[in-house]
Design an enzyme around this catalytic site. Structure first.
Site, mmCIF file in Angstrom:
data_model
loop_
_atom_site.group_PDB
_atom_site.id
_atom_site.type_symbol
_atom_site.label_atom_id
_atom_site.label_comp_id
_atom_site.label_asym_id
_atom_site.label_seq_id
_atom_site.Cartn_x
_atom_site.Cartn_y
_atom_site.Cartn_z
ATOM 1 C CE LYS A 11 24.983 69.396 54.759
ATOM 2 N NZ LYS A 11 23.717 69.783 54.141
ATOM 3 N N GLY A 58 29.998 69.627 49.790
ATOM 4 C CA GLY A 58 29.663 70.758 48.709
ATOM 5 C C GLY A 58 28.968 70.500 47.660
ATOM 6 C CD1 TRP A 79 30.702 76.609 45.073
ATOM 7 C CD2 TRP A 79 32.088 75.732 46.382
ATOM 8 N NE1 TRP A 79 31.680 77.536 45.000
ATOM 9 C CE2 TRP A 79 32.771 76.831 45.709
ATOM 10 C CE3 TRP A 79 32.581 74.927 47.135
ATOM 11 C CZ2 TRP A 79 34.062 77.141 45.950
ATOM 12 C CZ3 TRP A 79 33.993 75.377 47.405
ATOM 13 C CH2 TRP A 79 34.616 76.456 46.927
ATOM 14 C CG HIS A 125 24.258 62.371 48.545
ATOM 15 N ND1 HIS A 125 25.234 63.083 48.254
ATOM 16 C CD2 HIS A 125 23.212 62.996 49.150
ATOM 17 C CE1 HIS A 125 24.593 64.483 48.825
ATOM 18 N NE2 HIS A 125 23.528 64.199 49.157
ATOM 19 C CB SER A 180 28.991 70.093 57.201
ATOM 20 O OG SER A 180 28.349 70.610 56.340
HETATM 21 P P1 PAP Z 1 23.712 68.161 50.911
HETATM 22 O O1 PAP Z 1 24.643 67.167 51.205
HETATM 23 O O2 PAP Z 1 22.960 68.439 51.979
HETATM 24 O O3 PAP Z 1 23.564 68.444 49.466
HETATM 25 P P2 PAP Z 1 26.163 69.918 50.522
HETATM 26 O O4 PAP Z 1 25.560 70.939 49.467
HETATM 27 O O5 PAP Z 1 26.822 68.853 49.991
HETATM 28 O O6 PAP Z 1 24.763 69.500 51.171
HETATM 29 O O7 PAP Z 1 26.906 70.512 51.488
HETATM 30 C C1 PAP Z 1 26.683 71.488 52.498
HETATM 31 C C2 PAP Z 1 28.061 72.389 52.792
HETATM 32 O O8 PAP Z 1 28.589 73.077 51.587
HETATM 33 C C3 PAP Z 1 27.779 73.396 53.898
HETATM 34 O O9 PAP Z 1 29.034 73.308 54.624
HETATM 35 P P3 PAP Z 1 29.189 73.694 56.066
HETATM 36 O O10 PAP Z 1 28.146 73.195 57.040
HETATM 37 O O11 PAP Z 1 30.663 73.417 56.517
HETATM 38 O O12 PAP Z 1 28.983 75.362 56.188
HETATM 39 C C4 PAP Z 1 27.551 74.646 53.173
HETATM 40 O O13 PAP Z 1 27.870 75.819 54.020
HETATM 41 C C5 PAP Z 1 28.758 74.464 52.282
HETATM 42 N N1 PAP Z 1 28.643 75.500 50.984
HETATM 43 C C6 PAP Z 1 27.332 75.552 50.333
HETATM 44 N N2 PAP Z 1 27.643 76.322 49.342
HETATM 45 C C7 PAP Z 1 28.704 76.806 49.219
HETATM 46 C C8 PAP Z 1 29.634 77.818 48.373
HETATM 47 N N3 PAP Z 1 29.086 78.427 47.532
HETATM 48 N N4 PAP Z 1 30.811 77.795 48.776
HETATM 49 C C9 PAP Z 1 31.552 76.975 49.659
HETATM 50 N N5 PAP Z 1 30.650 76.048 50.509
HETATM 51 C C10 PAP Z 1 29.374 76.056 50.284
#
Ligand code: PAP
Length: 289
Positions: free
Chosen positions: A78, A80, A83, A101, A131
């Site tokens: 969680k 990012g 992204w 991870h 998150s």
């Molecule tokens: P994962 O561990 O399941 O792979 P991961 O992608 O690392 O998840 O993290 C998800 C977070 O990145 C979410 O944060 P939030 O719950 O606080 O909203 C998600 O919204 C955020 N996220 C995904 N894409 C982007 C982006 N393009 N820019 C900024 N934050 C993003």
């Protein structure tokens, strides 16, 4: 006859018995704690893992051979991943990108001992916690309801989260980056949000493919920022309706993508609890959130 399908991630979250005979003994000897969803977490060499994922962790540690030219994206859950994966994918001209991870100390030997590069992304622990809490709540069976926030906070502050303790995960890569800056790039989600353009150029430099004058002039950086923005990625068809190979819907990876969202869920006292634990654990490391 239908070919048997591997269990989806959601099914795995709800079961606890996915073990190979070889590692059954090892698994049963590991300390166990109730997880955030339904399956238990097991403590393996200082980090908490979903029981059913440990098989893959062992296989990866024993068999994965990295290529020296590979670039690995590493994150705690969680922080990012989605992204940065999109940004690196664009920077590397759509090359395949490996992401994990795994904590630094548990990376396969070939990764630690080769010249491959690692990009590590971390995030403010309060936003990471919120998150994570939202994400895992989506997998809880209806009859269980949401994980009470205080219960989640107790677990997080006690180090009991997937791939946690969070601070040990971050510290492992922070130390590696201080010792081997040419191998490990340490990036914070908040820095990415504050000036994505600067960080994208930093990533390109680290990857050994800096932007040239022409690219800087013709808006290549801005194009990548637009393509990988939260709004653009979350609105794309594949992310609205597609699924990961694990069965998780892509849309679950996009919630708000904001810095400081924790204030909408936690009291100041709850935030101070995380701050207190982090201050104590990061003391002397030079790392601050
Ligand atoms: P994962 O561990 O399941 O792979 P991961 O992608 O690392 O998840 O993290 C998800 C977070 O990145 C979410 O944060 P939030 O719950 O606080 O909203 C998600 O919204 C955020 N996220 C995904 N894409 C982007 C982006 N393009 N820019 C900024 N934050 C993003």
């Amino acid at each position: 006859m239908q070919p048997s399908q591997p269990p989806s991630l959601i099914e795995n979250y709800l079961r606890d018995d996915v073990k190979s005979p070889e590692c059954e003994d090892l698994l049963s000897s590991l300390p166990s704690e109730e997880g955030w969803v339904q399956t238990s977490l097991r403590l393996y060499r200082g980090f908490w893992f979903l029981s059913w994922l440990l098989n893959s962790v062992f296989a990866c540690q024993n068999q994965f051979q990295v290529h020296p030219s590979d670039i690995l994206l590493v994150t705690s859950p969680k922080c990012g991943t989605t992204w940065l994966k999109a940004i690196l994918f664009a920077l590397l001209n759509h090359a395949e990108l490996l992401a994990t991870h795994l904590p630094y100390s548990l990376l396969p030997r070939s990764v630690r001992h080769s010249n491959c590069k690692l990009v590590y992304l971390c995030r403010n622990p309060k936003d990471t916690f919120i998150s994570m809490w939202h994400y895992f709540n989506k997998f809880r069976p209806e009859e269980k309801g949401q994980l009470p926030l205080l219960e989640g906070l107790d677990k997080f502050c006690g180090g009991i989260s997937v791939y946690g303790p969070y601070w040990d995960h971050v510290l492992g890569y922070h130390k590696a980056s201080s010792e081997m800056p040419e191998k490990v790039l340490f990036v914070k989600y908040e820095e990415m949000k504050a000036d994505t353009s600067v960080q994208v150029r930093r990533l390109a430099d680290f990857n050994g493919r800096p932007f040239n004058e022409e690219e800087l002039r013709n808006g290549t950086v801005e194009g990548i920022l637009r393509m990988c923005s939260f709004d653009n990625l979350s609105a794309s068809e594949v992310n609205r309706s597609g699924k990961l190979p694990t069965g998780v819907e892509n849309k679950r990876l996009f919630r708000k993508g904001e810095v400081g969202d924790w204030v909408n869920y936690m009291s100041a006292e709850m935030g101070e609890r995380i701050d207190g634990v982090m201050e104590e654990k990061l003391h002397g490391s030079g790392l601050k959130f």
